[in-house]
Design a protein around this motif. Sequence first.
Motif, short mmCIF file in Angstrom:
data_model
loop_
_atom_site.label_atom_id
_atom_site.label_comp_id
_atom_site.label_asym_id
_atom_site.label_seq_id
_atom_site.Cartn_x
_atom_site.Cartn_y
_atom_site.Cartn_z
N ALA A 88 0.65 -1.10 0.09
CA ALA A 88 0.06 -0.08 0.01
C ALA A 88 1.00 1.18 -0.03
O ALA A 88 0.76 2.03 -0.89
CB ALA A 88 -0.63 -0.01 1.43
N ARG A 91 2.67 1.75 -3.44
CA ARG A 91 1.70 2.35 -4.32
C ARG A 91 1.52 4.04 -4.05
O ARG A 91 1.59 4.71 -4.98
CB ARG A 91 0.60 1.86 -4.37
CG ARG A 91 -0.75 2.61 -4.58
CD ARG A 91 -1.62 2.36 -5.70
NE ARG A 91 -2.94 3.19 -5.42
CZ ARG A 91 -3.60 3.39 -6.36
NH1 ARG A 91 -3.63 2.72 -7.47
NH2 ARG A 91 -4.64 4.10 -6.01
N THR E 11 -1.58 -0.38 -10.39
CA THR E 11 -0.95 -0.99 -8.88
C THR E 11 -2.20 -0.75 -8.06
O THR E 11 -1.88 -1.01 -6.52
CB THR E 11 -0.05 0.37 -8.58
OG1 THR E 11 -0.72 1.62 -8.73
CG2 THR E 11 1.20 0.09 -9.32
N LEU E 12 -3.46 -0.54 -8.35
CA LEU E 12 -4.59 -0.74 -7.31
C LEU E 12 -4.53 -2.11 -6.59
O LEU E 12 -4.75 -1.96 -5.39
CB LEU E 12 -5.90 -0.70 -7.93
CG LEU E 12 -7.04 -0.63 -7.30
CD1 LEU E 12 -7.02 1.00 -6.68
CD2 LEU E 12 -8.51 -0.38 -8.21
N LEU E 14 -2.36 -3.28 -5.07
CA LEU E 14 -1.35 -3.01 -4.10
C LEU E 14 -1.96 -2.44 -2.76
O LEU E 14 -1.57 -2.83 -1.76
CB LEU E 14 -0.38 -2.40 -4.43
CG LEU E 14 0.42 -3.18 -5.53
CD1 LEU E 14 1.63 -2.30 -5.97
CD2 LEU E 14 1.20 -4.40 -5.36
N VAL E 15 -2.73 -1.64 -2.93
CA VAL E 15 -3.37 -0.85 -1.87
C VAL E 15 -4.59 -1.34 -1.58
O VAL E 15 -5.31 -1.21 -0.30
CB VAL E 15 -3.43 0.96 -2.34
CG1 VAL E 15 -4.63 0.88 -3.26
CG2 VAL E 15 -3.39 1.41 -1.11
N PRO E 17 -5.80 -4.19 -0.59
CA PRO E 17 -6.02 -5.11 0.51
C PRO E 17 -6.20 -4.36 1.70
O PRO E 17 -7.12 -4.43 2.72
CB PRO E 17 -4.82 -5.92 0.43
CG PRO E 17 -4.42 -6.11 -0.79
CD PRO E 17 -4.62 -4.84 -1.58
#
Lengths: 271, 415, 376, 376, 293
Positions: A88, A91, E11-12, E14-15, E17
């Motif tokens: 997170a 990103r 990259t969505l 990735l964030v 969760p």
Amino acid sequence: MRANNTLRTTVLGWAVALLMFFPIGWMALTAFKTELQAVSTPPVLFFKPTLENFAAVFERGDYLKFTLNSVLVSFGSTFLALALAVPAAYRMVFHPTPRTGSTLLWMLSTKMMPPVGVLVPIYLLFRDAGLLDTVTGLVIVYALMNLPIVVWMLYTYFKDVPREILEAGRVDGASAWQEVQILLLPLAWPGIASTGLLNVILAWNEAFWSLNLTTSKAAPLTAFIAAFSSPEGLFWAKLSAASLLAIAPILVVGWFSQKQLVRGLTFGAVK
Amino acid sequence: ATTVTIATVNNNDMIIMQRLSKQFEAANPDIKLDWVVLEENVLRQRVTTDIATKSGQFDVLTIGTYEAPIWAKQGWLAEITGLPADYDLDDVLKPVRDGLSYQGKLYALPFYAESSMLFYRKDLVEKAGMTMPEQPTYDDVAKLAEKMTDKAAGVYGICLRGKPGWGENMAFLSTLINTYGGQWFDEKWTPTIDSPEWKKAVGFYIELLKKYGPPGAASNGFNENLALFASGKCGMWIDATSAAGKLYSKAESQVADKTGFARAPVAVTPKGSHWLWSWALGIPATSKAQPEARKFIAWATSKPYIERVGKEVGWASAPPGTRASTYANPNYVAAAPFADFVLKSINEANPNDATLKKVPYTGVQYVGIPEFQSIGTQVGQAIAGALAGTTSLDDALKVGQAAATRAMRQAGYLK
Amino acid sequence: MAALTLRNIHKRYGGVHIIKGVDLDIADGEFVVFVGPSGCGKSTLLRMIAGLEEISEGDLAIGGTRVNDTPPAERGIAMVFQSYALYPHMSVRDNMGFALRLAKVPDAQIKAKVDRAAQLLHLDQLLERKPAALSGGQRQRVAIGRAIVREPKVFLFDEPLSNLDASLRVQMRIEIARMHERLGATMIYVTHDQVEAMTMADKIVVLQGGVVEQVGSPLELYHHPRNRFVAGFIGSPKMNFLACTVRALGAQGVSVELPGGSRVTVPVDTAGVQPGQPLTLGVRPEHLVEGERAGSGTLNGQVLVVERLGGSTFLYVDVNGETLTLQVDGNSRTGVDDRVAIAVDGAVCQLFDATGVALTRHDRHPLADLGRHRAA
Amino acid sequence: MAALTLRNIHKRYGGVHIIKGVDLDIADGEFVVFVGPSGCGKSTLLRMIAGLEEISEGDLAIGGTRVNDTPPAERGIAMVFQSYALYPHMSVRDNMGFALRLAKVPDAQIKAKVDRAAQLLHLDQLLERKPAALSGGQRQRVAIGRAIVREPKVFLFDEPLSNLDASLRVQMRIEIARMHERLGATMIYVTHDQVEAMTMADKIVVLQGGVVEQVGSPLELYHHPRNRFVAGFIGSPKMNFLACTVRALGAQGVSVELPGGSRVTVPVDTAGVQPGQPLTLGVRPEHLVEGERAGSGTLNGQVLVVERLGGSTFLYVDVNGETLTLQVDGNSRTGVDDRVAIAVDGAVCQLFDATGVALTRHDRHPLADLGRHRAA
Amino acid sequence: MSQTLDSSRRTLPLVAPSVVVLFLWMIVPLAMTIYFSLLRYNLLDPGSRGFAGIDNFVFLLTDPAFVTSIWNTVVLVGSVLILTVVGGTLMAVLFDQEFPGRGVARVLAIAPFFVMPTVAALVWKNLMMHPVNGLFAWLLSSIGLEPIDWFTHYPMLSVILIVAWQWIPFAFLILLTAIQSLDPEQKEAARLDGASGLELFRFIILPHLKRAISVVVMIETIFLLSVFAEIRITTSGGPGTDTTNLTYLVFQFGLQQFDIGSASAGGIVAVVLANVVAFFLVRSVARELKPGA
Ligand SMILES: Nc1ncnc2c1ncn2[C@@H]1O[C@H](COP(=O)(O)OP(=O)(O)OP(=O)(O)O)[C@@H](O)[C@H]1O
Ligand SMILES: Nc1ncnc2c1ncn2[C@@H]1O[C@H](COP(=O)(O)OP(=O)(O)OP(=O)(O)O)[C@@H](O)[C@H]1O
Ligand SMILES: [Mg+2]
Ligand SMILES: [Mg+2]
């Protein structure tokens, strides 16, 4: 003049350090007294140390089991939180969107809910999910509880990693996951370590959820200490012994990683 | 093996039980005991959450006479049946048994029971040139306290509970109010906290403690007072009979051979001047190991168990107040000079008739309704505030009355 | 093939228009240098070619194939970053082999390739070190080595020497030039350094504000700048600009009157020029001569500052309130406050109109079309 | 008075000896530049003068008074740091007025002084801005302004221009030079930039490893370096060094044989030199000439690289396996792989013995003793 | 724009969760809490469960302890923040200096941060501040003064002291690292400008620490809003309601009285209040959080 200054600083520095440490030191000392010595006035400074308090404490509960649970829970939740937070934060730093700022703030705001307010809902959820009194359950709670702070700290650390290095990786053919795994993790290691350490400390010391969501199998040291907080009769010395045992592991971990903590924070949080 | 999870308080008697339970496990290899030992308030909160949400985390609960009937009414506790023949239920003191029953059925087995009485320092009374009547009045107490107090030497005439909580300061205060002729509610469930009886009783209590009590009285509970008395800092202390064992133990008390005892003092009426409380072991209805749990609680409250404690730990430490046979045991009576006294107090305490005027509730030092925890604690806090001097007595009682009224109204007792 | 074609390339960040339609052809094996003031979009353009930034509009082709949507690793491109962007936690060997490792090239082959590149760059002794234990120049070479092993068709350099000190820069500049010769790959090189741009490029692209101002060989830009911006940007010290007025037009070019009254004739097209029109005369410091000369215009002024470099000397001369820079011989004895006459040879001057556009010269400088290292 | 005297100054950090006995006299109003390779102790020396580092041994006097133990603020010194060290949370005005405010100067007076300095530095429009909102050049000027308002007797500059881009550097260089003239204060300036050192200094101090290698005017160092280190350090591109052998000694100086067999005579003292002795010949790129010349030695080689800067061209020529740099005219048409002859004029060469010490020249270069801006 | 959109799409995962679990972690209990807050729901009396409308809120907001608890919360958070920031800053300045044994001294000074709040409260209550057996009492009486009954007469101050003791090391750690990141040349410039030690601190160091201080304030506030163990163990919110903060009040409703309806209402109110605080707080450190910062 300079020598004078150093002397003053030395005296002052040590005075402050000892003052801050005094309650802990006194507690440690009390742990080796008998109960009567512990409450006597004036305080006893010289005495024959006894280990009977520790014996009593060990007899009362399986210290090792509590410690093991504490270790499992605090490290487990730290790994889980990091596993969620690293991607997170990656990103948010390296592929920011216009919403990244508000997402970060929103995450922090979830930390503002007082735990007591949601105990019953969580308790019911945990009951239905079969997570009561499980290490897994506590790991989940702590990971979620600390996730915002972990994301936030990692965010500041990652900002210090030169983005060109990751871009070089991209040109070299690394996937997003490889960028994180092979490049970002090793580079931001001090920051990740100190974030993890902070998380471990917070999880180790958390007392509300650990008391309410565990019974015996998964109970950590905070539950252990709750059994000593005010039993009948004189208990100062036993309490001190139990307290000493409860904080000793994290204190040792903390002291050894103190440099790391400072370094990590230097590298990131405050620039 | 079946695991039996036991939730219990971190009181000495329970800790002894935990220690001795190894013998139980040895005798029952198919049962494994898992202990959750917590401080009283934490335990109560923890256990209540669990049982009210029917989560089934525990197989044996340590509960008091307050909870037993309330929980039984909700159907949360398993009725105690099928006890082994040699258990001898009739040996268990009747007031104690009754306190743990609901509609004639028994829902928990008493582990130890207590009433309240007055402890005093024989040497100090002597020094003051006075004597302690067997049944003192509160006026006597005030006089004695004045004489005994020697702040310079760190001796305070009277120690009483001040820490807020329905099971802390309000337990003692309820008995004080009872004997001053007061009560919690009138027959229509209207709180009577602002009544003259309350004012007199509480006013007496505050003045007594302020003049002759130790510093920090407002945060002293049972344990704090025990420590104070044991380290020789109190002249008198009115509290649970179960403290006697500790006060007479040389290892834990600096005043073991100087401690005397008397009945809990009275004022206007002897009714409700001493309480009745027992810690008992019950089994939640949700437990999946009920037979094993039953086996354990029968063991822990049995005659042989009491004997074992007597032999292995010392007779003064034997769990008191539960069985007639204990008091018939010469060993116990020899080790515990206070035995008779306690037995009498327990037998005399009557939760169903503890007040001068008639009331719709049962309980000496509590009111047997779920809302009492809240009311008792809030009133207790207000009084602690007055004791600490942050509010006046009148204000405190006003606040208490308002809080109780609010709560009773919310719960639907009052329209 | 590694020819690059940029057609009407645009880049917008949100509402900001950064690159405003760039058209460019880069031949296979060419060495192209991008220059321009800070913030003009050099790095952005490079990063779009590398695939690190999306192209907002237009087409980018490498070797004839449109690659707008190809990920960076598949474009056959290697990039050397200004900061080198070495992986600090990997040894030199691992740094250089990283791309091959990701491409799952067998270990033996990686080793062979890395060893070869290391030899080429004199890094053989340093392969096991971490970047932190290397000097700036060595790091630079590792960055290049990392690019080489992938045998890319195109090299991109983003100000690769800007972190080095002067003497290392000279050395590295020469090494890159040699490497270009050996590998024959196409190279695109961003720099803000005059000397690098002039000495390394086959072709210089001058950018300003996201627009290409001029493309040409270094000496073409030096001798035939298209406008005042390019003229001022290329060459060091900077070209001097003087206001002047057209006095006559003829076959020889445009005659202008300089401040102080003397005249010079600049051999440029007279089309669109009228007598009396104000123009700007540009003349480089190295083309001004101390003293008066027959056939040259003359300016008079007073020396403000003298900077002696040993081999040459810069004179800053106040001429009617404007400061002119002269580059003269290192042994010149002119000092501060001296009054000097300056000869201006019209043949080496430029003229710019009011919009800054250069008037076309009659003749073409003989070196202007020369390749970088091809003999005349 | 603001003359500085350093007598046998030493600096040790723990066991490390950093400055190994420096003696130096700096006259009032002089502009002295410290140069030397990285880590040689330039900053340390400067900081000792400022009072920011203790002096381990030796005496430092300012205006004739020993100041070893005087706190920095009382030495009458102002320092401009390499990173400017502006106070980021204060406006330009507050930054400049800080020292005066600490000295409890009345507000009105502070304002007047700051305004005056700001005008001098063209900062009047920026006084209310924070440093973050300034360009590099503007920050530089604020840092100088902060120094000026204190009216110090001595200015210390530690690589003040190293963060600026080329064009800004030129501009700032000139401004500092002008300021020096106007204020007449003593200035000590550390730099690693050739051009800055040559153009700004009255006197250059060359340091290496904590030791002063040579002190002198820029052109003295350029023309009369005391040893090979100084010769190589001063001048850009670097001086070429060639191995040679003494063949004859005479009144004209020492005749040496160059690689390839031709001979040149260098006008230096012959004392201690024997025929057959190997020496090193040093000759600057700008003193080498393409082609053969009567009276000069000749070297033959092949062009490796050509770097055309427009105004001049650098040729890198392989001569018997060594690379020589030549600076020739910008219009030279020599290309790569061309074979060239190079004329070496003995009169402008240096000779160094095996220990690197320069042989003393017979004559003194006419500019060598010239002050920076005093006419000859 | 297209770049932003595309890379954000890629990259969505990735964030996602983190956002999803946090969202669930927030929304599910919150929804249940809101639901409960509208019920008459006492754990001990499950039979009488029914819709209560806003009764619980009325009940809570008319509780005289409510206003007190908000005030106490503000006092507690505010004072501890001031103490820790001031103390932490002074200590940071002190430990930034070189002196013999600095490493060990620093380790001792940060030790309180590793101590569980429960233990800290127990130690302070029983070993330090106990009016009869405590060390302070002995110290005072040995110089002939009346021992102070901390938890009776200065209950809030006592709680504040204990909490501050635990959090000073945290502030100290972060501020120390911040001080160490101060450009030494800036300090030297100030010395040349003639700044004394105090002026150096006031004009150079303190402004430099602004950002770090806001970070400390941010993180600490989050934790201080829910201080609980220290109060429960030392004063149980008393005497009276002198040390009842909002968290403790909610605790009383929920876990001492098992009035889940009112406790939930309290929880909702706490969330709202916390977010109001957060809003202002976050405003002040928002600059640090902006992606561009
Ligand atoms: N993410 C972004 N959002 C908005 N504008 C941007 C962004 N990145 C770069 N820019 C702007 O784009 C312009 C071009 O930037 P670029 O980095 O290409 O300049 P440059 O020519 O490489 O400059 P320099 O010589 O200073 O490196 C600059 O004005 C910059 O401010
Ligand atoms: N505190 C210190 N302890 C030990 N050595 C030091 C210390 N400070 C500097 N040095 C050493 O002193 C030498 C001189 O340092 P100094 O900063 O003066 O070099 P410099 O000439 O300014 O170099 P540069 O051009 O890189 O700035 C260096 O080798 C450096 O490593
Ligand atoms: Mg760029
Ligand atoms: Mg330096």
